[in-house]
Design a protein around this motif. Structure first.
Motif, short mmCIF file in Angstrom:
data_model
loop_
_atom_site.label_atom_id
_atom_site.label_comp_id
_atom_site.label_asym_id
_atom_site.label_seq_id
_atom_site.Cartn_x
_atom_site.Cartn_y
_atom_site.Cartn_z
N PRO A 1 0.50 -0.97 0.15
CA PRO A 1 -0.19 -0.07 0.05
C PRO A 1 0.59 1.15 -0.26
CG PRO A 1 -0.73 -1.45 1.40
CD PRO A 1 0.52 -2.35 1.08
N TRP A 2 1.85 1.16 1.09
CA TRP A 2 2.86 2.45 0.85
C TRP A 2 3.39 2.71 -1.05
CZ3 TRP A 2 2.82 5.91 4.74
CH2 TRP A 2 2.67 5.35 5.87
N ILE A 3 3.90 1.81 -1.79
CA ILE A 3 4.72 2.00 -2.99
C ILE A 3 3.36 1.94 -3.71
CG2 ILE A 3 5.62 0.74 -4.68
CD1 ILE A 3 7.74 1.27 -2.31
N ALA A 4 2.20 1.42 -3.60
CA ALA A 4 1.06 1.82 -4.96
C ALA A 4 0.75 3.13 -4.27
CB ALA A 4 -0.09 0.76 -3.93
N GLY A 5 0.50 3.32 -2.99
CA GLY A 5 0.28 5.65 -2.16
C GLY A 5 1.15 6.03 -3.36
N VAL A 6 2.59 6.19 -3.93
CA VAL A 6 3.29 6.61 -4.96
C VAL A 6 3.12 6.64 -6.13
CG1 VAL A 6 6.43 7.02 -5.03
CG2 VAL A 6 5.61 6.55 -2.51
N LEU A 7 2.97 4.86 -6.11
CA LEU A 7 2.71 4.72 -7.55
C LEU A 7 1.55 5.91 -8.04
CD1 LEU A 7 3.48 1.03 -8.13
CD2 LEU A 7 5.03 3.00 -8.69
N LEU A 8 -0.01 5.60 -7.95
CA LEU A 8 -1.02 6.24 -7.42
C LEU A 8 -0.69 8.11 -8.26
CD1 LEU A 8 -3.38 4.10 -5.73
CD2 LEU A 8 -2.96 4.50 -8.58
N SER A 9 0.35 8.45 -7.30
CA SER A 9 0.71 10.17 -6.76
C SER A 9 0.97 10.37 -8.27
CB SER A 9 1.82 9.99 -5.66
OG SER A 9 1.30 10.17 -4.71
N ALA A 10 1.91 8.95 -8.77
CA ALA A 10 2.35 9.27 -9.91
C ALA A 10 1.17 10.04 -11.15
CB ALA A 10 3.53 8.42 -11.01
N ILE A 11 0.29 9.57 -11.42
CA ILE A 11 -0.88 9.71 -12.04
C ILE A 11 -1.43 11.61 -11.75
CG2 ILE A 11 -3.89 9.63 -12.86
CD1 ILE A 11 -3.52 7.03 -12.06
N LEU A 12 -1.50 11.26 -9.96
CA LEU A 12 -1.84 12.68 -9.17
C LEU A 12 -1.01 13.20 -10.06
CD1 LEU A 12 -3.65 14.70 -7.66
CD2 LEU A 12 -2.24 13.76 -5.94
N ALA A 13 0.56 13.18 -9.92
CA ALA A 13 1.19 13.67 -10.70
C ALA A 13 1.99 14.61 -12.31
CB ALA A 13 3.07 13.80 -10.69
N ALA A 14 1.04 13.12 -12.70
CA ALA A 14 1.05 13.88 -14.46
C ALA A 14 -0.57 15.03 -14.45
CB ALA A 14 0.80 12.53 -14.82
N VAL A 15 -1.46 14.57 -13.91
CA VAL A 15 -2.43 15.96 -13.73
C VAL A 15 -2.18 17.08 -13.40
CG1 VAL A 15 -4.60 15.76 -12.74
CG2 VAL A 15 -4.66 13.61 -13.60
N MET A 16 -1.50 16.61 -12.20
CA MET A 16 -1.81 18.69 -11.84
C MET A 16 -0.65 18.80 -12.69
SD MET A 16 -0.79 17.53 -7.77
CE MET A 16 -0.69 18.97 -7.28
N SER A 17 0.96 18.47 -13.44
CA SER A 17 1.45 19.14 -13.94
C SER A 17 0.69 19.77 -15.15
CB SER A 17 2.67 17.78 -14.34
OG SER A 17 2.05 16.96 -15.30
N THR A 18 0.44 19.76 -15.87
CA THR A 18 -0.23 19.50 -16.70
C THR A 18 -1.17 20.73 -16.53
OG1 THR A 18 -0.23 17.52 -18.44
CG2 THR A 18 -1.51 19.26 -19.19
N LEU A 19 -2.70 20.62 -15.96
CA LEU A 19 -3.26 20.57 -15.04
C LEU A 19 -2.68 22.67 -14.57
CD1 LEU A 19 -6.34 21.55 -15.12
CD2 LEU A 19 -6.24 20.74 -13.25
#
Length: 494
Positions: free
Chosen positions: A324-342
Motif C-alpha cells: 500500500p505504501w508503494i501503491a500510494g507513491v505510484l498512484l501519486s504519479a497519476i496525480l503528478a501527471a494531472v497536476m503538472s499539466t493542469l
C-alpha cells in the motif's frame, strides 16, 4: 470512504509537498513576468522536465495504457508520432522561439508574441489568439480534472462529484499562490515520480505474469492480433495517430517552457534530457497496458473495474500488485501527471486573460502587484469553468485531450513554426493561419470527414493560408530587421 491508510497518507504528504513548493515560489514572485514566465530563469534540467511533465498529462497513465489494453500495439502509433513531433519541436522551434520572444517586446505569452512579431496595432491578432487559448485550454483543463477525479474515485471510493473537486483543489492551490516557478519546480518533481512509476510498474507486472514468455503467450492466447501494429488499422488511422506529433508546434503550455529558458545554450541539453525522459515514459506506459492484458486474463476475478473502464488499468495494477505504501507513491504519479499539466494550462489561461485582455484593454497602467493578483483570480475562474465541463461522468480523458490538442496544433502550430523560420510572414498571414486552422478543426471534428484526425487537415490548411496570404503582402522593415537580429542571436547562442 474505503481507503487504506498508507495510500491516503502518501497522497496527503505528496499534495502537501507540492503546495509547500508553491509557497516557496511565492517568495520569488515579484511581478507579472515572474508569475507568467518565472523571469526567464529556468536551467536546462528544469526546462526539460517541466516541458515533458506539462506535456504528459493524465492520459499518459490512464488514456494511453487503456487504449493499448483494449486494442493492443496498434494504438502505439500515437507514441511514435509524439516522439517524432516533440523532437522536431525542440529542434526547430525551442531555441528560435526563446530569442524571437525576447526580441519582440520581451513577449510573455503567445498572443503577446504574435502581436509584437507582426506589429498588430489593431489588437485583432492578440484577441483572436487569446480566445483560441481560452476555448481549447478550458477543454484541456477539463480532461485533467476528469483524470484526477477518476483517480480519487477509484482509490478512495469517493463519488465522482466529490472526487472532481478533491482532485482539482491541490493543483489550484499551488498554481494560485506560486505561479510559473511553482508550476516548473513541481513539474520537475512530478516528472521524476512519473518516470519512476512507468519503469517500475511494467517490470513488476511482468514478474507477476511469469516473465516474457508466459506473458506474451497469455496475450497471444487472448488475441494474437494484440501484437499486430496494423490490426484493425487503415492508412488513414495510422496517419491520424501519427498526426498527434504535429500538435507540439502549437501547444502554449509547452512553448512557454521554451520561452522561459535562461538562454539558448540551455536548449540543446534540455532537448536531450527531455527526449530521453519522454521515450522511457512512453515505452513504460505502452508496456503497462500491454502486460495488463496478460495479468487480467489470468486473474479475471479482479478485472471488473478495468472491464468497466479500461482507463483504470494502471490504477488497478498498482493497487493489486504493490504494498500500500508503494501503491500510494505510484498512484501519486497519476496525480503528478494531472497536476503538472493542469497547473500550467491554468496558468496559460490566466496569462491570456491578464496580459492580453485585462492589461491591454482595461488597465494599461495597472501595477505589477495588481496584475499578479488578477492573474491569480483568473486561475480560479478558469478552474471553475473547467470543473463544470468535467462534471459529466461519461467523459473520457483521451477524447477531451485529442480535441484540445488538435485545436492548438492546427491554430497555432503553423503560425509558430513558420514565424520563427520565415521572415516573409505577415500579420494577415498569421491571422489567416489561426482562423483557418481553428475553424477547420471544429468543422472536421463535427462532420468526422473520412475518419481523419482533425489536426492534419487543420495544420495543412492553416500553413497554406499563412503562405498564400503572406505572399500577397510584404512584412515591414521593422519586422524583417527584428527577425534577422533574433536569428543572428539564435545562431550565435547555440
Amino acid at each position: 470512504m474505503s481507503v487504506s491508510n498508507p495510500t491516503l497518507i502518501t497522497f496527503v504528504i505528496y499534495i502537501a509537498a507540492m503546495v509547500l513548493i508553491g509557497f516557496m515560489a511565492y517568495r520569488s514572485t515579484n511581478n507579472l513576468s515572474d508569475y507568467i514566465l518565472g523571469g526567464r530563469s529556468l536551467g536546462s534540467v528544469v526546462t526539460a522536465l517541466s516541458a515533458g511533465a506539462s506535456d504528459m498529462s493524465g492520459w499518459l497513465l490512464m488514456g494511453l495504457p487503456g487504449a493499448i489494453y483494449m486494442s493492443g500495439l496498434s494504438e502505439s502509433w500515437i507514441a511514435i508520432g509524439l516522439i517524432v513531433g516533440a523532437y522536431l519541436n525542440w529542434l526547430f522551434v525551442a531555441g528560435r522561439l526563446r530569442v524571437q520572444t525576447e526580441h519582440n517586446g520581451d513577449a510573455l505569452t503567445l498572443p503577446d508574441y504574435f502581436s509584437s512579431r507582426f506589429e498588430d496595432n489593431s489588437g485583432l491578432l492578440r484577441i483572436i489568439s487569446a480566445v483560441v487559448i481560452l476555448v481549447f485550454f478550458t477543454i484541456y483543463c477539463a480532461s485533467g480534472i476528469v483524470a484526477g477525479a477518476r483517480l480519487f474515485e477509484s482509490t478512495f471510493g469517493m463519488s465522482y462529484e466529490t472526487a472532481l473537486w478533491a482532485g482539482a483543489a491541490a493543483t489550484i492551490a499551488y498554481t494560485f499562490v506560486g505561479g510559473f516557478l511553482a508550476v516548473s519546480w513541481t513539474d520537475t518533481v512530478q516528472a521524476t515520480l512519473m518516470i519512476f512509476a512507468l519503469i517500475l510498474t511494467p517490470v513488476i507486472v511482468l514478474i507477476a505474469t511469469g516473465g516474457f514468455d508466459t506473458t506474451f503467450a497469455a496475450i497471444e492466447l487472448k488475441d494474437a492480433g494484440n501484437f499486430d501494429m496494423l490490426k484493425g488499422t487503415t492508412f488513414i488511422g495510422i496517419i491520424s495517430l501519427m498526426g498527434w506529433g504535429l500538435g507540439y508546434f502549437g501547444q502554449p503550455h509547452i512553448l512557454a517552457r521554451f520561452m522561459a529558458a535562461d538562454s539558448v545554450k540551455s536548449i540543446a541539453k534540455a532537448r536531450r534530457i527531455s527526449m530521453t525522459w519522454m521515450i522511457l515514459c512512453l515505452v513504460g506506459t505502452c508496456a503497462v497496458g500491454f502486460f495488463g492484458i496478460a495479468y487480467f486474463s489470468a486473474h479475471p476475478e479482479v478485472a471488473g473495474p478495468v472491464t468497466e473502464n479500461h482507463e483504470r488499468v494502471f490504477i488497478e495494477l498498482a493497487k493489486i500488485l504493490f504494498n500500500p505504501w508503494i501503491a500510494g507513491v505510484l498512484l501519486s504519479a497519476i496525480l503528478a501527471a494531472v497536476m503538472s499539466t493542469l497547473s500550467c494550462q491554468l496558468l496559460v489561461c490566466s496569462s491570456a486573460l491578464t496580459e492580453d485582455f485585462y492589461k491591454t484593454f482595461l488597465r494599461k497602467g495597472a501595477s505589477q502587484l495588481e496584475l499578479v493578483w488578477v492573474g491569480r483570480a483568473m486561475v480560479l475562474l478558469v478552474a471553475v469553468v473547467a470543473i463544470l465541463i468535467a462534471s459529466n461522468p461519461e467523459n473520457r480523458v483521451l477524447g477531451l485531450v485529442s480535441y484540445a490538442w488538435a485545436g492548438f496544433g492546427a491554430a497555432f502550430g503553423p503560425v509558430v513554426l513558420i514565424s520563427v523560420l520565415w521572415k516573409g510572414m505577415t500579420r494577415d498571414g498569421a491571422l489567416a493561419g489561426i482562423l483557418v486552422g481553428a475553424i477547420t478543426v471544429v468543422v472536421w471534428k463535427h462532420f468526422s470527414i473520412w475518419g481523419l484526425y482533425e489536426i492534419i487537415p487543420g495544420f495543412i490548411l492553416g500553413a497554406l493560408a499563412i503562405y498564400f496570404v503572406s505572399r500577397a503582402g510584404n512584412p515591414s522593415k521593422g519586422m524583417v530587421s527584428r527577425f534577422e537580429a533574433a536569428d543572428e542571436a539564435f545562431k550565435a547562442g547555440r
